[in-house]
Design a protein around this motif. Structure first.
Motif, PDB file in Angstrom:
ATOM      1  N   SER A 112      -8.224  -0.262   3.424  1.00 10.03           N
ATOM      2  CA  SER A 112      -8.852  -0.236   2.106  1.00 10.03           C
ATOM      3  C   SER A 112      -7.821  -0.669   1.060  1.00 10.03           C
ATOM      4  O   SER A 112      -6.629  -0.378   1.198  1.00 10.03           O
ATOM      5  N   SER A 118     -10.433   4.794  -2.767  1.00 11.12           N
ATOM      6  CA  SER A 118     -10.756   3.458  -2.225  1.00 11.12           C
ATOM      7  C   SER A 118     -11.582   2.667  -3.242  1.00 11.12           C
ATOM      8  O   SER A 118     -12.482   3.231  -3.861  1.00 11.12           O
ATOM      9  N   LYS A 121       0.810  -1.221   0.000  1.00 10.30           N
ATOM     10  CA  LYS A 121       0.000   0.000   0.000  1.00 10.30           C
ATOM     11  C   LYS A 121       0.842   1.269   0.000  1.00 10.30           C
ATOM     12  O   LYS A 121       0.336   2.350  -0.181  1.00 10.30           O
ATOM     13  N   HIS A 176      -5.920  12.960   0.693  1.00 12.07           N
ATOM     14  CA  HIS A 176      -6.287  11.552   0.721  1.00 12.07           C
ATOM     15  C   HIS A 176      -7.341  11.332  -0.355  1.00 12.07           C
ATOM     16  O   HIS A 176      -7.857  12.284  -0.914  1.00 12.07           O
ATOM     17  N   ASN A 195      -6.361   0.120  -1.631  1.00  9.17           N
ATOM     18  CA  ASN A 195      -5.845   1.113  -2.580  1.00  9.17           C
ATOM     19  C   ASN A 195      -4.419   1.465  -2.180  1.00  9.17           C
ATOM     20  O   ASN A 195      -4.017   1.241  -1.033  1.00  9.17           O
TER      21      ASN A 195
HETATM   22 MG    MG Z   1      -8.042   3.892   3.348  1.00  7.82          MG
END
Ligand code: MG
Ligand code: TXA
Length: 310
Positions: free
Chosen positions: A133, A141, A45, A219, A135
């Motif tokens: 999540s 996401s 990630k 984000h 992503n």
């Molecule tokens: Mg997340």
């Protein structure tokens, strides 16, 4: 289905990662007691180590065995679990979650998902599953498997459960004495918490990095620049619309909910952002105003972070 659950079980038991559906978004899961699996999650990630992972449990009993729970925690868990809620709880001495899940913090985010596939996977193994999540850090996401990036696809087993039912991540809460702190807005609105737990104060604490290390200002970001609360669409922009108005894009447009439903808008949100972001003709994303009530508060929080410029 049983065949794929067995395959997931085998992968997880071997310390490998599985991407699985939940009712909020897809999760990138690994054995929460296994350091090797946890390291793989952070690496894949590209997630900063100080941002702790949420742990997924099969039932309340498993949470109670590992964490201390006060009476307000208990009330929240009874009313919202299983479901799209994550509650931060204090580890018991005998807690089996690996310290790397929470950057050695004594508190862990705990969630019982409602999705059938997720629960079946959790029941098939004898450890909780750490799953952020699915992503790359700061990106959108995934609410469908086609949103998942190549790098994650190549290194995991993906279980396709179709479109996520709710489409926004879980609401993260923590209790402080008799107060409920909301550390991340999510699929459960503040109004819903207030309705089900009417006698306690609720405070939004989602910008306090110390209590909620994952709340970066930037984000959920698409690759294209994004403008929010627009009343006019620029020439090369795709339009993420809401409700009825006269705005038009000459490239592409998606309406989160033509009838103005915030629930429908939540479900469509990440998918429509993804579709505009991946339209080669678009040079930017224009987003119509979304009402700041109920789930609209969560959508606006995501949009604000997605459009954040340093
Ligand atoms: Mg997340
Ligand atoms: O819906 C969801 O919550 C999805 C599905 C897969 O369950 N998961 C998810 O995880 O969104 P993630 O890692 O992308 O977001 C977790 C959020 C972050 O903002 C993180 O900082 C916060 O929860 N969090 C996790 N553990 C925490 C802790 N111990 N203390 C404070 N905040 C924590």
């Amino acid at each position: 289905m049983q065949k794929i659950i067995n395959l997931a079980k085998k992968r997880l038991e071997d310390g490998n990662l599985v991407i699985f559906p939940t009712e909020t978004v897809y999760g990138l899961g690994g054995d929460a007691t296994n350091l090797r699996a946890i390291k793989k999650i952070y690496n894949l990630k590209k997630r900063p180590l100080e941002n702790p992972l949420i742990c997924h449990f099969k039932n309340i009993k498993e949470i109670k065995e590992n964490f201390e729970i006060n009476s307000l925690d208990n009330e929240i868990i009874k009313k919202f679990c299983p479901g799209p809620l994550t509650i931060i709880l204090k580890k018991r001495k005998k807690c089996k979650i690996h310290a790397a899940v929470s950057n050695n913090l004594n508190y862990i985010g705990c969630r019982i998902p409602k999705n059938k596939i997720a629960i079946n996977i959790l029941k098939s193994v004898n450890f909780p599953i750490a799953a952020p999540s699915a992503n790359i850090s700061t990106k959108i996401s995934p609410t469908q498997t086609n949103h998942i990036s190549k790098k994650l696809k190549d290194n995991t087993l993906i279980i396709n459960g179709g479109k996520s039912l709710l489409g926004l991540e879980s609401t993260v809460v923590k209790t402080s004495k008799n107060k409920i702190l909301i550390l991340r807005l999510g699929s459960i609105s503040i109004e819903e918490i207030r309705k089900k737990i009417p006698n306690n104060d609720i405070e939004i604490n989602n910008l306090n990095q110390k209590v909620s290390p994952g709340n970066q200002k930037k984000h959920y970001a698409p690759n294209l620049p994004i403008r929010i609360n627009v009343t006019k669409v620029l020439k090369n922009e795709g339009l993420l619309n809401f409700g009825k108005n006269n705005m038009k894009s000459n490239i592409c447009e998606y309406n989160l909910s033509a009838k103005g439903s915030l629930k429908e808008a939540s479900k469509n949100f990440f998918n429509f952002l993804y579709l505009i972001d991946n339209n080669k003709l678009c040079k930017g994303i224009a987003v119509a105003p979304i009402p700041s009530q109920d789930l609209g508060i969560t959508i606006n929080d995501r949009l604000k972070r997605a459009s954040y410029k340093k």
